[in-house]
Design a protein around this motif. Structure first.
Motif, PDB file in Angstrom:
ATOM      1  N   ARG A  27       1.553  -1.211   0.061  1.00 57.40           N
ATOM      2  CA  ARG A  27      -0.098   0.306   0.182  1.00 57.40           C
ATOM      3  C   ARG A  27       1.007   0.927  -0.174  1.00 57.40           C
ATOM      4  O   ARG A  27       2.326   1.261   0.604  1.00 57.40           O
ATOM      5  N   PHE A  28       0.295   2.720  -0.348  1.00 57.98           N
ATOM      6  CA  PHE A  28       1.223   3.677  -0.587  1.00 57.98           C
ATOM      7  C   PHE A  28       1.311   4.156   0.899  1.00 57.98           C
ATOM      8  O   PHE A  28       1.050   3.978   1.920  1.00 57.98           O
ATOM      9  N   PHE A  29       2.174   4.289   1.053  1.00 59.60           N
ATOM     10  CA  PHE A  29       2.487   5.740   2.918  1.00 59.60           C
ATOM     11  C   PHE A  29       4.043   6.408   2.021  1.00 59.60           C
ATOM     12  O   PHE A  29       4.299   6.552   1.196  1.00 59.60           O
ATOM     13  N   GLY A  30       3.683   7.900   3.239  1.00 58.96           N
ATOM     14  CA  GLY A  30       4.246   8.854   2.474  1.00 58.96           C
ATOM     15  C   GLY A  30       6.032   9.110   3.118  1.00 58.96           C
ATOM     16  O   GLY A  30       6.694   8.329   4.088  1.00 58.96           O
ATOM     17  N   PHE A  31       6.064   9.892   3.002  1.00 55.29           N
ATOM     18  CA  PHE A  31       7.305  10.414   3.753  1.00 55.29           C
ATOM     19  C   PHE A  31       7.839  10.063   4.738  1.00 55.29           C
ATOM     20  O   PHE A  31       8.890   9.717   5.484  1.00 55.29           O
ATOM     21  N   GLU A  32       6.834  10.378   5.515  1.00 56.38           N
ATOM     22  CA  GLU A  32       6.880  10.996   6.799  1.00 56.38           C
ATOM     23  C   GLU A  32       6.888   9.412   7.671  1.00 56.38           C
ATOM     24  O   GLU A  32       6.817   9.842   8.915  1.00 56.38           O
ATOM     25  N   ALA A  33       6.505   8.066   7.240  1.00 59.65           N
ATOM     26  CA  ALA A  33       6.249   7.122   7.585  1.00 59.65           C
ATOM     27  C   ALA A  33       8.417   6.689   8.233  1.00 59.65           C
ATOM     28  O   ALA A  33       8.183   5.644   9.053  1.00 59.65           O
ATOM     29  N   ALA A  34       9.232   7.353   7.267  1.00 60.75           N
ATOM     30  CA  ALA A  34      10.750   7.221   7.843  1.00 60.75           C
ATOM     31  C   ALA A  34      11.402   8.217   8.125  1.00 60.75           C
ATOM     32  O   ALA A  34      11.294   9.685   7.531  1.00 60.75           O
ATOM     33  N   PHE A  77      16.972   5.016   9.056  1.00 69.96           N
ATOM     34  CA  PHE A  77      16.166   5.734   8.841  1.00 69.96           C
ATOM     35  C   PHE A  77      15.539   4.510  10.368  1.00 69.96           C
ATOM     36  O   PHE A  77      15.975   3.595  10.036  1.00 69.96           O
ATOM     37  N   THR A  78      14.526   6.040  10.848  1.00 72.77           N
ATOM     38  CA  THR A  78      13.243   4.782  11.626  1.00 72.77           C
ATOM     39  C   THR A  78      11.972   4.463  11.844  1.00 72.77           C
ATOM     40  O   THR A  78      11.616   5.317  11.193  1.00 72.77           O
ATOM     41  N   LEU A  79      11.198   3.857  11.751  1.00 73.66           N
ATOM     42  CA  LEU A  79       9.845   3.831  10.835  1.00 73.66           C
ATOM     43  C   LEU A  79       9.152   4.299  12.044  1.00 73.66           C
ATOM     44  O   LEU A  79       9.293   4.254  13.569  1.00 73.66           O
ATOM     45  N   THR A  80       7.793   5.674  11.510  1.00 77.50           N
ATOM     46  CA  THR A  80       7.708   6.473  12.630  1.00 77.50           C
ATOM     47  C   THR A  80       6.449   5.899  12.530  1.00 77.50           C
ATOM     48  O   THR A  80       4.762   5.966  13.528  1.00 77.50           O
ATOM     49  N   GLU A  81       5.812   4.328  12.004  1.00 79.86           N
ATOM     50  CA  GLU A  81       4.313   3.897  11.814  1.00 79.86           C
ATOM     51  C   GLU A  81       4.923   2.775  11.969  1.00 79.86           C
ATOM     52  O   GLU A  81       5.735   2.312  10.958  1.00 79.86           O
ATOM     53  N   THR A  82       4.162   1.932  11.810  1.00 79.49           N
ATOM     54  CA  THR A  82       3.832   0.591  12.493  1.00 79.49           C
ATOM     55  C   THR A  82       3.477   0.965  10.344  1.00 79.49           C
ATOM     56  O   THR A  82       1.630   0.467  10.447  1.00 79.49           O
ATOM     57  N   LEU A  83       3.716  -0.054   9.581  1.00 77.53           N
ATOM     58  CA  LEU A  83       4.337  -0.480   8.093  1.00 77.53           C
ATOM     59  C   LEU A  83       3.272  -1.757   7.921  1.00 77.53           C
ATOM     60  O   LEU A  83       2.996  -2.466   6.936  1.00 77.53           O
ATOM     61  N   HIS A  84       3.156  -2.761   8.710  1.00 75.00           N
ATOM     62  CA  HIS A  84       3.440  -4.444   8.066  1.00 75.00           C
ATOM     63  C   HIS A  84       3.153  -5.472   9.896  1.00 75.00           C
ATOM     64  O   HIS A  84       4.422  -4.521  10.605  1.00 75.00           O
ATOM     65  N   GLU A  85       2.917  -6.453   9.951  1.00 80.32           N
ATOM     66  CA  GLU A  85       3.026  -6.666  11.210  1.00 80.32           C
ATOM     67  C   GLU A  85       4.510  -7.296  10.984  1.00 80.32           C
ATOM     68  O   GLU A  85       5.526  -7.351  12.804  1.00 80.32           O
TER      69      GLU A  85
END
Length: 229
Positions: free
Chosen positions: A173-180, A192-200
């Motif tokens: 799915r789409f995710f934005g630049f703010e996710a990293a 980088f660290t992920l700022t949100e859970t993108l997948h389990e």
């Protein structure tokens, strides 16, 4: 249109790649047949630039796959525009201003690949686009990067493009630049660290590393998602 194979960079990831140069002004629709690639119906009314970039990218992908021992391969596009790779293959394509590059691998431990070529932004662009590409939390790391590189925003933009490509096969799915979020860098990597859970398998806080290198005009970033991330 001619597609001239060139060595833009020596990739830091240990996978098969191919790069080429081309001239948009020389493009014509018959070039697709010349290089044994179909012109997608979705591109039938596209401008020459879009068609030439697509063809050059698919040509690089086909050449990289041949180097892996696969026969001539047509890389179609999904509805998301992501390339559809042969079973057991992970790959990625990039292009910028009459240059294209593709990277592929058949290592089952690799879940996704991402590379990105960018022309370096001007100082004015670096200043104007910061708020669109950077989060406030990245500012300290961005400033440290800027102390040793003249184009820190180009590097971060390119790295986030590579992260998106590498993670998409899993995230789907789409995710934005703010996710990293950029947290640190070394001589050849951005972390980088992920700022949100993108997948389990990619929870918030997951660390993602991106290799980078640059020359006088270009930046190349490379990212791979391994099964043990």
């Amino acid at each position: 249109m001619s597609l001239t194979s060139i060595e833009l960079f020596t990739p830091q990831l240990p996978f098969t790649s191919h790069s080429c140069a081309f001239r948009i002004a020389a493009y014509q629709d018959s070039d697709f047949a010349t290089f044994a690639q179909p012109l997608p119906a979705k591109l039938s009314r596209a401008v020459a630039k879009r068609k030439a970039e697509y063809l050059a990218g698919r040509y690089c992908a086909s050449q990289a796959l041949k180097a892996l021992g696969l026969p001539h391969t047509i890389i179609a596009s999904a509805e998301s525009r992501a390339p559809i790779w042969p079973a057991g293959i992970q790959g990625t394509i990039t292009h910028t201003r009459e240059l294209a590059m593709a990277m592929v691998c058949d290592d089952p431990a690799i879940l996704g690949l991402g590379i990105d070529l960018e022309r370096k932004m001007s100082l004015k662009q670096e200043q104007e686009l910061q708020t669109q590409i950077l989060a406030k939390a990245e500012q300290p790391a961005f400033e440290r990067l800027g102390q040793v590189h003249a184009c820190p925003l180009t590097l971060i933009f390119s790295a986030k493009e590579s992260i998106y490509k590498a993670l998409y096969p899993v995230v789907q799915r789409f995710f934005g630049f703010e996710a990293a979020c950029l947290v640190e860098h070394s001589d050849n990597q951005l972390c980088f660290t992920l700022t949100e859970t993108l997948h389990e398998t990619l929870p918030q806080g997951t660390r993602i590393s991106v290799y980078f290198q640059c020359n006088d005009e270009l930046v190349l970033t490379e990212c791979c998602l391994r099964a043990d991330v």
